[in-house]
Design an enzyme around this catalytic site. Structure first.
Site, short mmCIF file in Angstrom:
data_model
loop_
_atom_site.label_atom_id
_atom_site.label_comp_id
_atom_site.label_asym_id
_atom_site.label_seq_id
_atom_site.Cartn_x
_atom_site.Cartn_y
_atom_site.Cartn_z
N LYS A 78 3.79 -6.05 11.82
CA LYS A 78 3.11 -6.47 10.59
C LYS A 78 3.47 -7.91 10.22
O LYS A 78 4.63 -8.22 9.97
CB LYS A 78 3.44 -5.52 9.45
N ARG A 89 0.84 -1.20 0.00
CA ARG A 89 0.00 0.00 0.00
C ARG A 89 0.87 1.25 0.00
O ARG A 89 2.00 1.25 0.46
CB ARG A 89 -0.92 -0.05 1.23
N ARG A 92 -1.90 5.23 13.01
CA ARG A 92 -0.77 4.79 13.82
C ARG A 92 -1.05 5.13 15.27
O ARG A 92 -1.86 6.03 15.57
CB ARG A 92 0.53 5.41 13.33
#
Length: 326
Positions: A187, A122, A319
């Site tokens: 992640k 992304r 975030r």
């Protein structure tokens, strides 16, 4: 690069044991010089070979290679059936399907790659996927009703991936809007959807995902990440792919029939930032507030001084307050 003698050689070396050049040549019915050339091809894929005179060649630790037949054996009869294709090395699984869509239907088409040389994430990021370490998968799917009918699709795909991992025993998996899979705030996987079609009619969507499986080190990744191996899970990539495809089939069928709203509660149960103070990065500015999950169509809900506001769009990132992860 095709699944020919190079693939056969990789399967011979996948056990992590030493194999002499003579033995490899006998297995592959080729000369030592031809074997040496194929070994150079293995190294060109980014696979490190260990050579010891008198013992031969080996891949330290072996390889967990993808196998289309092993994946298909784990899948029941499905409508539409998956047509799984495996490539040794291609620039991008998404790009491969997007190009194919121009000539034929890609509904149910699956592209896997042992290594991507130009994988994309992304916001234009490069997705790192060294040979045999991750799952790089793209699935083509057709939808009717135009772009509006696709609201929440990336969240549905994330939920399907999280459920597939849970089926395999992976715990503590969380979802980050709009397309990341996290464990311990790091992640584990990412999703990239690309669409082509009519704004109000048929749409062709390529659903791409990358999952860190055996990765233990990669200095090129610029954000906190983690792999299944680092979490202590010893899963084969064939088992992982089969379970992902099964869950995708189930969740996409549900999405086509009912939309995202019927899966909203499940998604929010796994939402990493649910009811937490976060920063929302918007084009040219950022705002701070409490993340209240998503609405019925998958837009992110933020609370500012008791007022809720919905956000959606490809250029928005979330975030933690004061953190650096995006």
């Amino acid at each position: 690069m095709s699944l020919t003698s190079l693939n056969q050689l990789l399967h011979l070396l996948a056990d992590g044991q030493f194999h002499s050049g003579t033995a490899l040549g006998q297995h592959l019915s080729m000369t030592r010089a031809a074997v040496w050339k194929q070994l150079k091809g293995v190294e060109a894929l980014g696979v490190k070979l260990n050579r010891i005179r008198g013992r031969g060649y080996r891949i330290v630790g072996g390889l967990d290679l993808l196998d289309v037949e092993a994946i298909q054996r784990q899948l029941p009869e499905l409508t539409p059936p998956f047509n799984v294709q495996l490539h040794m090395s291609i620039p991008s699984t998404n790009q491969t399907l997007m190009q194919r869509q121009q000539q034929q239907s890609i509904h149910g088409e699956v592209v896997l790659a042992e290594v991507q040389t130009a994988g994309r994430g992304r916001l234009g990021r490069q997705w790192q996927s060294p040979f045999g370490q991750n799952v790089a998968l793209s699935l083509g799917w057709n939808f009717s009703g135009g772009a509006a009918a696709l609201e929440g699709l990336s969240l549905v795909v994330g939920l399907a991936l999280a459920k597939a991992l849970s089926d395999l025993g992976v715990q503590e998996v969380k979802l980050k809007w709009p397309n990341d899979i996290l464990v311990d705030g790091k992640k584990l996987a990412g999703i990239l959807l690309e669409m082509r079609g009519d704004a109000t009619g048929p749409c062709h969507v390529v659903i791409g995902m990358g999952l860190n499986v055996h990765l233990t080190q990669n200095d090129a990744i610029d954000q906190p990440w983690i792999s299944l191996c680092q979490l202590g899970y010893n899963l084969t990539r064939n088992d992982i792919v089969a379970q992902i495809l099964l869950r995708l089939h189930q969740h996409l069928a549900l999405f086509v029939q009912h939309g995202f709203s019927v899966m909203r509660h499940q998604w929010q149960q796994l939402h990493y930032y649910q009811d937490k103070n976060v920063q929302l990065l918007l084009p040219g500015r950022q705002v701070e507030g409490v993340c209240r999950g998503v609405n019925q169509v998958g837009a992110l809900m933020m609370e500012f001084d008791g007022v809720l506001k919905a956000y959606s769009g490809g250029e928005i990132s979330v975030r933690p307050l004061g953190g650096a992860y995006e």
